[in-house]
Design an enzyme around this catalytic site. Sequence first.
Site, PDB file in Angstrom:
ATOM      1  N   LEU A  67       0.788  -1.241   0.000  1.00  0.00           N
ATOM      2  CA  LEU A  67       0.000   0.000   0.000  1.00  0.00           C
ATOM      3  C   LEU A  67       0.819   1.290   0.000  1.00  0.00           C
ATOM      4  CD1 LEU A  67      -2.723  -0.994   2.660  1.00  0.00           C
ATOM      5  CD2 LEU A  67      -2.758  -1.330   0.184  1.00  0.00           C
ATOM      6  N   ARG A  90      13.771  -2.014   3.892  1.00  0.00           N
ATOM      7  CA  ARG A  90      14.249  -2.750   2.711  1.00  0.00           C
ATOM      8  C   ARG A  90      14.860  -1.785   1.699  1.00  0.00           C
ATOM      9  NH1 ARG A  90       9.856  -5.716  -0.122  1.00  0.00           N
ATOM     10  NH2 ARG A  90       8.204  -4.600   0.956  1.00  0.00           N
ATOM     11  N   ASP A 106      13.727   2.214  10.689  1.00  0.00           N
ATOM     12  CA  ASP A 106      13.336   0.994  11.399  1.00  0.00           C
ATOM     13  C   ASP A 106      12.473   1.420  12.584  1.00  0.00           C
ATOM     14  OD1 ASP A 106      13.066  -1.321  12.834  1.00  0.00           O
ATOM     15  OD2 ASP A 106      15.217  -1.791  12.890  1.00  0.00           O
ATOM     16  N   ILE A 107      11.223   0.985  12.595  1.00  0.00           N
ATOM     17  CA  ILE A 107      10.315   1.450  13.662  1.00  0.00           C
ATOM     18  C   ILE A 107      10.697   0.883  15.031  1.00  0.00           C
ATOM     19  CG2 ILE A 107       8.347   1.870  12.154  1.00  0.00           C
ATOM     20  CD1 ILE A 107       7.236  -0.869  13.446  1.00  0.00           C
ATOM     21  N   TYR A 195      -1.617 -11.500  14.461  1.00  0.00           N
ATOM     22  CA  TYR A 195      -1.881 -10.293  13.664  1.00  0.00           C
ATOM     23  C   TYR A 195      -3.095  -9.545  14.217  1.00  0.00           C
ATOM     24  CZ  TYR A 195      -2.999  -7.566   9.412  1.00  0.00           C
ATOM     25  OH  TYR A 195      -3.271  -6.565   8.497  1.00  0.00           O
TER      26      TYR A 195
END
Length: 373
Positions: A67, A90, A106-107, A195
């Site tokens: 998305l 990435r 990077d969270i 998830y």
Amino acid sequence: MPVARLLWQVAGQMLGSPACGCWIATPPLRFLGTSPRQIRADANFHSALFSETDQPRVLITGGLGQLGVGLANLLRKRFGKDKVILSDIRKPPDHIFHSRPFIYSDILDYKNLREIVVNNRITWLFHYSALLSAVGEANVSLARTVNITGLHNILDVAAEHNLRLFVPSTIGAFGPTSPRNPTPDLCVQRPRMIYGVSKVHAELMGEYYHYRYGLDFRCLRYPGFISADSQPGGGTTDYAVQIFHDALKNGKFECNLKPSTRLPMMYIDDCLRATLEVMEAPAESLSMRTYNINAMSFTPEDLAQEVLKHVPEFQITNNVDSVRQAIADSWPMNFDDSNARKDWGWKHDFDLPELVTMVLNFHGSDTRVAQAN
Ligand SMILES: NC(=O)c1ccc[n+]([C@@H]2O[C@H](COP(=O)([O-])OP(=O)(O)OC[C@H]3O[C@@H](n4cnc5c(N)ncnc54)[C@H](O)[C@@H]3O)[C@@H](O)[C@H]2O)c1
Ligand SMILES: C[C@@H](O)[C@H](N)C(=O)O
């Protein structure tokens, strides 16, 4: 008196009562501790200096998934190219790298996130990083870290720097004990996959930060998405993207869900527009902070019938993946999005026939271009 507490008291006097009608009475304890997150009060001074009428300066996390690139394109058309930063962990393909701005983020690295927000004076954050349902179930520990610990970093950086924050939730935030046809906004949510559990956690934490600290948190529960030019990242609804590639390439498709598995779905353009619309909606029009959105609901059999109208030789077979099937069987079959339609005017453009035509046309023209070169 410790400096952080003094700053907090002054900031509290300056802020007064936020739009949600709740007082920011005390800071979350972690902002006063020894963690790098203790700058909340002083960060609010800075954000008060910026004009409210400024165009948003946007950061998208996890932007190289299905998305993110489409969202960046939409937002860049709206706010200007340089105002929207796409980020991921990435390496980006050439065309995305050259369309800039793209950066590494990077969270799980809180300092890295804060540096990006400060250096670029970010005001809106779209948090797309996640491990999706099937991939998450195959790697629970990583899913827990990215989807839960990562979200905590995002909430904290957004609260410290007064950001408007969008976090997507999903049909996967419901479970087998939820009403499934249709599923309303408010009902039992007992998902049994990591998830879904992480997404319920995100909804509740975001709303908690909103009511407790005044964070401008906005969340849509997305259905499954069908896109023509981007690949999904390991979800249960992926079959509805793969079917088009296989139909055109091989004239046949092996589906990993049973033919009668009904799930809510949406064409990607509707999703991206809904996301921008809810972010632009006036705060007073939002009676809730987490909304279902929907467009259509179909089974693999329905989708195959529609594809057959365009590809007469198309054949579909089944080889059921038990993990994905169990996930799909616990999810909503139909989504009730009447609150989104009532509160901020949500309306989808694409139903199943238009969606199939759009995606096949995209691939068809792609193939012709490839043949011509
Ligand atoms: N695609 C759908 O059908 C769908 C449906 C409902 C909800 N959503 C939600 O929308 C969001 C975006 O979905 P998507 O389909 O683009 O996902 P995706 O799996 O395609 O992409 C997720 C991205 O997150 C990145 N990521 C992973 N770990 C990271 C980290 N530590 N730091 C930064 N980035 C990291 C990955 O590299 C990947 O590019 C997700 O939160 C997802 O749960 C998607
Ligand atoms: C529905 C959703 O969140 C995602 N496409 C998945 O299947 O995991």
